[in-house]
Motif scaffolding. Sequence first.
Motif, PDB file in Angstrom:
ATOM      1  N   GLN A  30      33.374  94.510  50.182  1.00 24.32           N
ATOM      2  CA  GLN A  30      35.001  94.575  50.343  1.00 24.32           C
ATOM      3  C   GLN A  30      34.999  94.393  51.913  1.00 24.32           C
ATOM      4  O   GLN A  30      36.267  93.958  52.121  1.00 24.32           O
ATOM      5  N   ILE A  31      34.367  95.213  52.296  1.00 23.93           N
ATOM      6  CA  ILE A  31      34.270  94.871  54.274  1.00 23.93           C
ATOM      7  C   ILE A  31      34.853  93.701  54.600  1.00 23.93           C
ATOM      8  O   ILE A  31      35.310  93.147  55.419  1.00 23.93           O
ATOM      9  N   PHE A  32      33.576  92.818  54.332  1.00 24.98           N
ATOM     10  CA  PHE A  32      33.149  91.251  53.926  1.00 24.98           C
ATOM     11  C   PHE A  32      34.866  91.085  54.330  1.00 24.98           C
ATOM     12  O   PHE A  32      35.671  89.791  55.140  1.00 24.98           O
ATOM     13  N   ALA A  33      35.897  91.136  52.796  1.00 25.44           N
ATOM     14  CA  ALA A  33      36.633  90.581  52.708  1.00 25.44           C
ATOM     15  C   ALA A  33      38.064  91.160  54.115  1.00 25.44           C
ATOM     16  O   ALA A  33      39.165  89.992  54.044  1.00 25.44           O
ATOM     17  N   TRP A  34      38.063  92.174  54.175  1.00 23.17           N
ATOM     18  CA  TRP A  34      39.013  92.799  54.631  1.00 23.17           C
ATOM     19  C   TRP A  34      39.201  92.329  55.954  1.00 23.17           C
ATOM     20  O   TRP A  34      39.947  91.837  56.845  1.00 23.17           O
ATOM     21  N   LEU A  35      37.745  91.867  56.691  1.00 25.18           N
ATOM     22  CA  LEU A  35      37.387  91.220  57.847  1.00 25.18           C
ATOM     23  C   LEU A  35      37.669  89.973  58.023  1.00 25.18           C
ATOM     24  O   LEU A  35      38.809  89.216  58.715  1.00 25.18           O
ATOM     25  N   ALA A  36      37.777  89.155  57.073  1.00 26.94           N
ATOM     26  CA  ALA A  36      38.393  87.894  57.271  1.00 26.94           C
ATOM     27  C   ALA A  36      40.293  87.959  56.455  1.00 26.94           C
ATOM     28  O   ALA A  36      40.406  87.035  57.140  1.00 26.94           O
ATOM     29  N   ARG A  37      40.286  88.631  55.981  1.00 25.43           N
ATOM     30  CA  ARG A  37      41.663  89.455  55.913  1.00 25.43           C
ATOM     31  C   ARG A  37      42.480  89.817  57.385  1.00 25.43           C
ATOM     32  O   ARG A  37      43.838  89.488  57.011  1.00 25.43           O
ATOM     33  N   GLN A 138      39.652  82.249  65.627  1.00 21.85           N
ATOM     34  CA  GLN A 138      41.486  81.518  66.354  1.00 21.85           C
ATOM     35  C   GLN A 138      41.346  81.302  64.613  1.00 21.85           C
ATOM     36  O   GLN A 138      42.433  81.161  64.862  1.00 21.85           O
ATOM     37  N   VAL A 139      40.813  80.976  63.500  1.00 22.57           N
ATOM     38  CA  VAL A 139      41.236  80.402  62.148  1.00 22.57           C
ATOM     39  C   VAL A 139      41.810  81.601  61.868  1.00 22.57           C
ATOM     40  O   VAL A 139      43.011  81.442  60.411  1.00 22.57           O
ATOM     41  N   ILE A 140      41.519  82.467  61.716  1.00 27.08           N
ATOM     42  CA  ILE A 140      41.674  83.978  60.580  1.00 27.08           C
ATOM     43  C   ILE A 140      43.237  84.640  60.546  1.00 27.08           C
ATOM     44  O   ILE A 140      44.455  84.279  60.477  1.00 27.08           O
ATOM     45  N   PHE A 141      43.309  84.423  62.883  1.00 29.58           N
ATOM     46  CA  PHE A 141      44.592  84.854  62.998  1.00 29.58           C
ATOM     47  C   PHE A 141      45.886  83.624  63.269  1.00 29.58           C
ATOM     48  O   PHE A 141      46.884  84.239  63.343  1.00 29.58           O
ATOM     49  N   ALA A 142      44.969  82.015  63.253  1.00 22.25           N
ATOM     50  CA  ALA A 142      46.660  81.267  63.254  1.00 22.25           C
ATOM     51  C   ALA A 142      46.610  81.471  61.839  1.00 22.25           C
ATOM     52  O   ALA A 142      48.498  81.004  61.626  1.00 22.25           O
ATOM     53  N   GLY A 143      45.994  81.644  60.946  1.00 21.94           N
ATOM     54  CA  GLY A 143      46.488  81.941  59.696  1.00 21.94           C
ATOM     55  C   GLY A 143      48.256  82.258  58.877  1.00 21.94           C
ATOM     56  O   GLY A 143      48.487  81.980  59.007  1.00 21.94           O
ATOM     57  N   LEU A 144      47.607  83.811  60.193  1.00 18.86           N
ATOM     58  CA  LEU A 144      48.179  84.149  59.971  1.00 18.86           C
ATOM     59  C   LEU A 144      49.486  84.724  59.875  1.00 18.86           C
ATOM     60  O   LEU A 144      50.696  85.067  59.554  1.00 18.86           O
ATOM     61  N   ASP A 145      49.064  84.192  61.778  1.00 22.32           N
ATOM     62  CA  ASP A 145      50.556  83.808  62.180  1.00 22.32           C
ATOM     63  C   ASP A 145      51.569  83.670  61.708  1.00 22.32           C
ATOM     64  O   ASP A 145      52.833  83.362  61.976  1.00 22.32           O
ATOM     65  N   ASN A 176      32.791  79.522  55.967  1.00 20.00           N
ATOM     66  CA  ASN A 176      32.495  78.872  54.535  1.00 20.00           C
ATOM     67  C   ASN A 176      31.976  80.337  53.666  1.00 20.00           C
ATOM     68  O   ASN A 176      31.728  79.388  52.125  1.00 20.00           O
ATOM     69  N   HIS A 177      31.708  81.179  53.919  1.00 19.43           N
ATOM     70  CA  HIS A 177      31.629  82.126  52.731  1.00 19.43           C
ATOM     71  C   HIS A 177      32.536  82.079  51.587  1.00 19.43           C
ATOM     72  O   HIS A 177      33.482  82.602  51.939  1.00 19.43           O
ATOM     73  N   PRO A 178      31.927  82.052  50.406  1.00 22.77           N
ATOM     74  CA  PRO A 178      32.720  82.361  49.924  1.00 22.77           C
ATOM     75  C   PRO A 178      34.124  83.984  49.096  1.00 22.77           C
ATOM     76  O   PRO A 178      34.745  83.870  49.584  1.00 22.77           O
ATOM     77  N   GLU A 179      33.470  84.945  50.239  1.00 24.14           N
ATOM     78  CA  GLU A 179      34.207  86.166  49.953  1.00 24.14           C
ATOM     79  C   GLU A 179      34.586  86.236  51.396  1.00 24.14           C
ATOM     80  O   GLU A 179      35.836  86.357  50.972  1.00 24.14           O
ATOM     81  N   GLY A 180      34.902  85.155  52.424  1.00 21.87           N
ATOM     82  CA  GLY A 180      35.416  85.201  53.080  1.00 21.87           C
ATOM     83  C   GLY A 180      36.708  83.988  53.313  1.00 21.87           C
ATOM     84  O   GLY A 180      37.779  83.893  51.680  1.00 21.87           O
ATOM     85  N   LEU A 181      36.575  83.512  54.234  1.00 17.74           N
ATOM     86  CA  LEU A 181      37.768  82.479  54.297  1.00 17.74           C
ATOM     87  C   LEU A 181      37.470  81.115  53.059  1.00 17.74           C
ATOM     88  O   LEU A 181      38.482  80.338  53.085  1.00 17.74           O
ATOM     89  N   ASN A 182      36.076  80.796  53.040  1.00 14.65           N
ATOM     90  CA  ASN A 182      35.729  80.059  51.831  1.00 14.65           C
ATOM     91  C   ASN A 182      36.601  78.267  52.088  1.00 14.65           C
ATOM     92  O   ASN A 182      37.321  77.256  51.409  1.00 14.65           O
ATOM     93  N   ILE A 183      35.965  78.112  53.262  1.00 11.21           N
ATOM     94  CA  ILE A 183      36.231  76.437  54.016  1.00 11.21           C
ATOM     95  C   ILE A 183      34.858  75.975  53.506  1.00 11.21           C
ATOM     96  O   ILE A 183      34.515  76.445  54.670  1.00 11.21           O
ATOM     97  N   GLY A 184      35.459  75.257  53.604  1.00 12.21           N
ATOM     98  CA  GLY A 184      34.067  73.933  53.150  1.00 12.21           C
ATOM     99  C   GLY A 184      33.508  73.035  53.978  1.00 12.21           C
ATOM    100  O   GLY A 184      34.882  72.891  54.936  1.00 12.21           O
ATOM    101  N   MET A 185      32.183  73.521  54.295  1.00  7.88           N
ATOM    102  CA  MET A 185      31.672  72.033  55.124  1.00  7.88           C
ATOM    103  C   MET A 185      32.734  70.939  55.073  1.00  7.88           C
ATOM    104  O   MET A 185      32.246  70.304  56.995  1.00  7.88           O
ATOM    105  N   ARG A 186      32.828  70.661  54.351  1.00 11.88           N
ATOM    106  CA  ARG A 186      33.668  68.961  54.315  1.00 11.88           C
ATOM    107  C   ARG A 186      34.919  68.492  55.044  1.00 11.88           C
ATOM    108  O   ARG A 186      35.082  67.923  55.598  1.00 11.88           O
ATOM    109  N   HIS A 187      34.960  69.907  55.095  1.00 14.06           N
ATOM    110  CA  HIS A 187      36.548  70.193  55.964  1.00 14.06           C
ATOM    111  C   HIS A 187      35.731  70.591  57.446  1.00 14.06           C
ATOM    112  O   HIS A 187      37.502  70.933  57.900  1.00 14.06           O
TER     113      HIS A 187
END
Length: 340
Positions: A30-37, A138-145, A176-187
């Motif tokens: 839960q905590i990890f997911a909150w941080l990723a959001r 940089q990934v999280i807050f650019a996406g949110l903004d 890359n973590h499934p509970e986080g932003l889950n962006i695939g390595m191939r991306h």
Amino acid sequence: MEKADIKSMLPGEIEKVLFEMNEPKFRAKQIFAWLARGAKDFGEMTDVGRALQEKLRERFYITSPEIQRRQVSKEDGTVKYLWRLIDGNAVESVVMHYKHGSTVCVSSQVGCKMGCVFCASARGGWVRDLKASEILDQVIFAGLDLKTKISNIVMMGIGEPLDNFENVMRFLELVNHPEGLNIGMRHISLSTCGLPDMIDRLRERNLQLTLSLSLHAPDGETRSKLMPINRRYPEEEVLRACERYFESTGRRISFEYALIDGVNDSDRQAAKLAEAARRLGAHINLIQLNDIENSQLRPSRNLKRFISILEEAGANVTVRRRLGSDIEAACGQLRKKAAQ
Ligand code: SAH
């Protein structure tokens, strides 16, 4: 006790801390997911409970950069951010919109040690490495903004990612973590000026990311003039490390090649570049040199001919679009700006 950086931690590590606190381990996810959001304070973690929030606040801090400046390209909608970090330093990132989604170009260090003569990021030298959390932010807050889902990441902003190896590897695990932003390595693409030992270490991780080599010249003499690192690690050594990377991961390398008038754009260099690419099955990404202040170097006038020589030699080549050049967001134009 000094507070620790919780956003650089994986769920398994957070679990361990929770265990010590006699808290249930499922809270880690839960905590990890909150941080990723993008939660900026433990108080936002509404399903975590007030008492635990307080205990976490005593032990950890949460990084969250401020947007110090945001510029939007009138030409193509590319957005450049200048982030102010927790210690007052600043780095830039760029978001580009393509048909297949949005790509963020992230920085990995404040400044850079490599000193490539054509690159603005090298001016002013290296200040410090970014933490994994600061790259992730940089990934999280650019996406949110932008209220956009970021689908691709290129590690092509300020800094040499392989010179900040552990933090960059950790960033990759986090993003890359499934509970986080889950962006695939191939991306994800990682670009390097060419550090053979580090390319070997990256190979050992066996990730499916795309490795880009900033080659910029197929001959040692020219490359050493443009990229001082080539004197320490000659291109032959770098190319051999890339070959090993390709053989063991099966992922094609890409070469980045900024065409500079009269420096690396001759017919002979085109032929030699094609040969190096063929040897590695590499893809060639040509870039027109972008202007940087106080530089004698000019974009090549030989682009068409250079491409045709490459194509005739059977090389796989594309020319990179110059997104965001009106806001100095194009390749090599990012640099640390003094915090104002
Ligand atoms: N340190 C890494 C990551 C930086 S990526 C690396 O060297 O690859 C930024 C890319 O832009 C690199 O390929 C870099 O060589 C290229 N670049 C730097 N300055 C440039 C310029 N003025 N015009 C075009 N490309 C440039």
